[in-house]
Design a protein around this motif. Structure first.
Motif, PDB file in Angstrom:
ATOM      1  N   PRO A 279       0.838  -1.072   0.047  1.00 20.15           N
ATOM      2  CA  PRO A 279       0.135   0.072  -0.130  1.00 20.15           C
ATOM      3  C   PRO A 279       0.958   1.304   0.132  1.00 20.15           C
ATOM      4  O   PRO A 279       1.911   1.251   0.227  1.00 20.15           O
ATOM      5  N   SER A 280       0.354   2.279  -0.412  1.00 19.95           N
ATOM      6  CA  SER A 280       1.080   3.352  -0.481  1.00 19.95           C
ATOM      7  C   SER A 280       1.440   4.046   0.859  1.00 19.95           C
ATOM      8  O   SER A 280       0.547   4.114   1.883  1.00 19.95           O
ATOM      9  N   PRO A 281       2.706   4.569   1.217  1.00 29.02           N
ATOM     10  CA  PRO A 281       3.164   5.102   2.414  1.00 29.02           C
ATOM     11  C   PRO A 281       2.449   6.253   2.698  1.00 29.02           C
ATOM     12  O   PRO A 281       2.502   6.971   3.839  1.00 29.02           O
ATOM     13  N   ALA A 282       1.740   6.851   1.757  1.00 29.36           N
ATOM     14  CA  ALA A 282       1.218   8.154   1.798  1.00 29.36           C
ATOM     15  C   ALA A 282      -0.075   8.185   2.690  1.00 29.36           C
ATOM     16  O   ALA A 282      -0.502   9.062   3.375  1.00 29.36           O
ATOM     17  N   SER A 283      -0.907   6.843   2.461  1.00 29.07           N
ATOM     18  CA  SER A 283      -2.075   6.455   3.195  1.00 29.07           C
ATOM     19  C   SER A 283      -1.961   5.249   3.845  1.00 29.07           C
ATOM     20  O   SER A 283      -2.630   4.396   3.141  1.00 29.07           O
TER      21      SER A 283
END
Lengths: 363, 351, 323
Positions: A280-284
């Protein structure tokens, strides 16, 4: 004795957008609360896949990226709180080796200049002659000829360049070296040379290493203690042998089962846990356990909402999983929805009888 | 049945290359191997051994200027007569490519057109080679992506390459490559740029393709672990020549060429006890002889004697081994009897 | 046996580390590659001829370029011009001046305009771009602010069409050769600034910069000793290309009548402007046309020379092509 201690270190990168002037619209949680201890004279291995924040963590220790919060205790001083000039001076004792041996050398700088630069910055060595003698000594240690001094980085092979990178760190007589993917850009036969060199240097100079790599086999080979990172946090940490013998976190198990071993019998018969989907994206990052979106053993409710703490399950083996014990003794079973293909059901491949001349099967 | 039979393939880069002048560099010099239907053949070696050049030569993707290609590569396509891929006219080769021969590359991002949605790129292949159009083509494209393990394929079809992750892109490329059920798939380091958990997924996908469709796979890689897992037969390349060829079990059980032996000794193994020293091959690929002067590996070899410099060693059957274990070495590992009979170089030189 | 020993020696030679070779720096390598490039040699030859003419032209000129010596032989109203003849190799212009002498002396002004205006653009642009790039890469929050301010200014300059900008400068400062140089130079500022800034930012993210910081090298030294020298390649290429455009733009401004008010002074752009009204498109070799064709050819060939050298430099400095 611990040389380096990280206490709840966080590195968040702001995401900027804006037409005329940039505004911060969010944060990438590259490193999200990592605590670990590195013993003096030992090797700590950090392993994880791309995007897990291992490189950022390594750079944060040297303050090459800004630390958002947390403490980095090096020999008793908190590096995160040091002012700029004091941090610069502290870097003499903390050095780094980079992944790309060519990219990390200034193409316009010959080797002598690359090696003296650090000494000049820290005022080491008495005069030109003293520095020269020191450089020659280090060059010999890393296995490079003295004639290399007047040459430029592009004139060396990959392995030699990495030796130059190691020499550059060594001339400062550091206590701790952070090796960021030290061998992943090198050919297999050369990889082993560099790994052996790192081990020899540790034995003779008493160095402490933090080795950051994506290759579990490399990390296991060189490290005394290994930490497994996933999406900005440690999910498991144990002594190298313990981790290999008894991986407890589902991610560690999946990672371990995915590393190919150059042995056909082992390859055919071992348990394989295929993970579904991507990081998953580390931004969210996902709520709860960071791994729950891909975890074959995911349990309802708790995994989605509560982030598991890294807890000691005995003998310094730390795991961040609510159900580590249950998975180990078999009471928690893989959930059907994401069931992994655990045992490989494919029949072992046919042996080619005569690969280079005639072949066996008739269509 | 033999699908592809490469005989004495050689590739020489002539002319000036990056300012260097010279008689030309032999990237590949006399490589022979065969790939049977449903077989996974591996070409293994480090950078500069000629493995990628071999694959590009087979696909006819080498630049025409400044490159000399020799030898034959007989490909048994679905038509009546086998063809030689190396001498086929470009138009005929283009037609064969994609339909019967497909290739996937190391870097999936640069193999996809960045400004065209994935869907258009997949349907393009279907239109060109299978004559599918419109809705039928789109449905088939979605089906292919799904079979490649891409979740929610209809949505993905509308996305651009940069919106997909590395693993997804490689899956999309594989989907495109197998769109026409090619007889031979050439995979050039297909998982090198990917993480291990993704690599495991891709390897599984390739294995399924081979098992279900009988596609032959030519796997080009530097990773011995990958080879051990997927390949039926293995060809180890060094300096543009096959130095050892064997079934994978034979090779990994007892590598005979000192280079193959050294490679295996250099790889840190997950299952090896900690603290065990690695046994690297010394020097680098730059320290080599040219083949006509003897064994190219001699300068890095611990076993070389003067015999190694007499002539190019031949690729011969390993004495005492059963079935097709070939090695290009005067003093193969595990054959100590003959090696001990010769005086080691150092002693002879000092005498 | 001797063959064997020979081979052994060769093997030893190959196995031994080659210590004897001395290192060649990037610029040495680039020069070596330039020497082998036909494009670079052609460009360099053209530029050398041009510079030599510009320097020694006034002494070579057979006649006074401003004196209307043969004024009574030319009848503009009746379209009667004097073509090439023994004393005047390229004929006379519309005021009875020796065309060949004017061309030789005009080269000096053209070179002066080209070099000075490019220098203005280079120095000012590099200063703005360098400060901006260094501030953004290493200056933290304040640096980002400084960069934003500087770059918005540069963007505004960039948004104006270059010739229009030059005309405006000329209009404000009045008509003179200095005006032309400043006008053409100002136009180049945003190009150099953007280029150096971008190049520095790219270098600032390179691993060796990180490595230097990890070594504990001071920021000032990182910028001056590592980032800046490695960023100069594209700027040097751009300088040669800018020289070409500067010459053309200076000619264009002179042509528009914004150049040296003393119209008697020869300059290629002015000559082109003055000859334009007599130009006969049907016959380029007619003396009426030749008056325009000669300076035009001069401008084109010179600009081409600089462009060729620039392109060759770009290739030679490209790290991807390094052997």
């Amino acid at each position: 004795m611990s040389l380096l201690e990280l206490d709840d270190v966080k590195v968040h990168f702001p995401v900027r957008r804006g037409l005329l002037f940039d505004r911060v619209v969010g944060y990438v949680h590259a490193v999200d609360g990592v605590s670990l201890t590195v013993e003096a004279g030992r090797t700590y291995g950090l392993v994880g896949e791309s995007g897990c924040g291992k490189t950022t963590l390594g750079r944060a220790v040297l303050r090459l990226t800004d630390i958002t919060s947390g403490r980095v205790l090096f020999d008793g001083t908190d590096l995160a709180a040091l002012p700029g000039e004091a941090m610069r001076r502290a870097r003499r004792r903390l050095q780094m080796i980079f992944q790309d041996p060519l990219g990390s050398l200034d193409p316009r700088q010959n080797i002598e200049s690359a090696l003296t630069e650090g000494m000049a910055a820290h005022g080491l060595g008495d005069g030109r002659a003293g520095r020269r003698a020191r450089i020659r000594d280090v060059l010999e240690r890393v296995g490079l000829p003295a004639g290399a001094l007047s040459r430029y980085p592009h004139e060396f092979s990959g392995g030699q360049r990495q030796r130059i990178g190691i020499a550059r760190a060594l001339v400062l007589e550091p206590d701790l070296i952070i090796c960021d993917e030290p061998v992943s850009a090198l050919d297999v036969s050369v990889q082993a040379q560099v790994l052996n060199l790192l081990e020899e240097l540790q034995d003779s100079l008493g160095l402490t290493y933090v080795v950051i790599a994506h290759d579990l086999a490399v990390v296991r080979h060189i490290s005394d203690r290994v930490g497994v990172m996933y999406l900005g946090g440690l999910v498991e940490e144990a002594d190298s042998d313990t981790l290999y013998a008894e991986p407890r976190h589902p991610y560690t198990r999946a990672l371990m089962s995915a590393v190919p071993v150059p042995d056909p019998d082992l390859e055919d018969n071992r348990e394989r846990i295929l993970l579904r989907g991507d990081l998953p994206s580390p931004a969210s990052p996902p709520a709860g356990c960071r791994f729950h979106t891909r975890c074959p053993w995911r349990q309802p409710e708790r995994c989605d909402t509560e982030r598991p703490e890294l807890t000691d399950i005995g003998g310094g083996h730390r795991v961040a999983c609510h159900y580590a014990a249950g998975i180990a003794d078999g009471t928690v079973r893989p959930t059907t929805e994401l069931a992994p293909r655990v045992l490989r059901d494919v029949p072992p491949p046919r042996e080619a009888a005569e690969p280079a001349r005639e072949t066996m099967t008739d269509g | 049945m033999t699908l592809l039979s490469v005989e004495e393939l050689s590739v020489t880069f002539t002319g000036r290359d990056g300012g260097r002048r010279g008689p030309g560099t032999d990237a590949v010099c006399g490589v022979s191997f065969t790939v049977a239907e449903g077989e996974v053949a591996g070409l293994v070696g480090e950078s500069g051994c000629g493995k990628s050049v071999t694959s590009l030569a087979l696909m006819g993707l080498l630049p025409r200027r400044g490159v000399r290609v020799g030898g034959r590569a007989v490909f048994r396509h679905s038509g009546p007569d086998p063809v030689d891929l190396l001498s086929l006219p470009p138009a005929a080769l283009r037609d064969l490519r994609g339909r019967q021969l497909a290739m996937i590359f190391q870097d999936p991002l640069s193999s996809l057109n960045p400004v065209v949605p994935i869907g258009v790129q997949v349907t393009e292949v279907l239109t060109r080679h299978r004559g599918l159009r419109g809705r039928a083509a789109r449905a088939e494209a979605a089906h292919l992506l799904e079979r490649g393990g891409i979740p929610d394929p209809t949505r993905r079809l509308k996305e651009y390459p940069h919106q997909l992750s590395g693993g997804m892109r490689q899956r999309a490329l594989i989907a495109m490559a197998v769109a026409c059920a090619p007889r031979l798939l050439i995979a050039d380091e297909p998982t090198t740029a990917l993480d291990v958990t993704i690599q495991a997924q891709i390897l599984e996908l390739l294995r399924e393709l081979v098992d279900d469709q009988g596609t032959a796979l030519l796997m080009i890689t530097h990773d011995l672990g990958v080879v051990a897992g997927i390949c039926d037969s293995v060809h180890v390349l060094y300096a543009g020549k096959v130095v050892e060829a064997a079934g994978r079990r034979a090779l990994f059980a007892a590598p005979a060429h000192p280079y193959a032996h050294g490679l295996l000794g250099s790889v840190p193994r997950l299952d090896a006890p900690r603290g065990e020293r690695l046994h690297p091959v010394r020097g680098s690929i730059n320290d080599r002889l040219s083949w006509p002067d003897g064994c190219a590996f001699a300068p890095r070899c611990d076993r070389y004697t003067l015999e190694c410099l007499d002539a190019t060693p031949e690729l011969t059957a390993l004495p005492g081994a059963t079935g097709g274990h070939l090695v290009r070495c005067v003093h193969p590992v595990g054959n100590e009897g003959s090696a001990a009979a010769d005086t080691p170089t150092e002693r002879e030189a000092s005498a | 046996m001797t063959i064997r020993t020979e081979k052994l020696d060769r093997l030893a030679e190959l196995t031994a580390r080659r210590d004897t070779t001395t290192g060649a720096g990037l610029w040495t390598e680039a020069l070596r590659r330039l020497r082998g490039s036909k494009m670079a040699l052609t460009g360099a030859a053209v530029i050398t001829v041009f510079v030599v003419i510009a320097v020694v032209g006034p002494w070579l000129a057979p006649h006074d370029p401003t004196a209307q010596t043969w004024r009574d032989e030319v009848f503009v109203n009746r379209a009667l011009f004097v073509g090439p003849r023994s004393g005047n190799w390229l004929g006379l212009d519309h005021l009875g001046r020796d065309q060949f002498s004017r061309l030789l002396v005009g080269a000096r002004h053209t070179l002066l305009v080209g070099v000075v205006s490019t220098l203005i653009g280079l120095v000012a642009g590099a200063l703005v771009g360098g400060v901006s790039g260094a501030a953004l890469a290493f200056g933290g929050r304040a640096g980002r602010g400084l960069d934003t301010v500087l770059m918005r200014g540069v963007d505004m300059l960039l948004a104006l069409p270059s010739l229009l900008l030059a005309v405006s400068v000329a209009a404000v400062m009045g008509q003179s050769l200095t005006t032309v140089m400043i006008a053409v130079g100002v136009v180049q500022i945003p190009v150099f600034a953007r280029l150096l800034r971008g190049s520095m930012l790219a270098q600032a993210h390179a691993d060796y910069v990180l490595a230097a910081r990890a070594l504990g090298v001071r920021r000032r030294r990182v910028v001056l000793a590592h980032v800046l020298p490695n960023s100069l390649g594209p700027v040097i290429v751009q300088t040669t290309l800018a020289l070409a455009t500067a010459i053309i733009e200076a000619a264009a401004l002179s042509y528009l009548g914004l150049g040296n008010p003393d119209a008697a002074q020869p300059e290629w752009g002015v000559m082109l402007a003055q000859a334009e009204r007599f130009f006969v498109p049907e016959d380029l070799l007619d003396q009426a046309s030749l008056m325009a064709v000669c300076p035009a050819l001069g401008i084109i060939v010179t600009a081409l020379g600089f462009t060729l050298l620039g392109e060759a430099l770009r290739e030679a400095l490209d790290p991807k092509l390094r052997g």
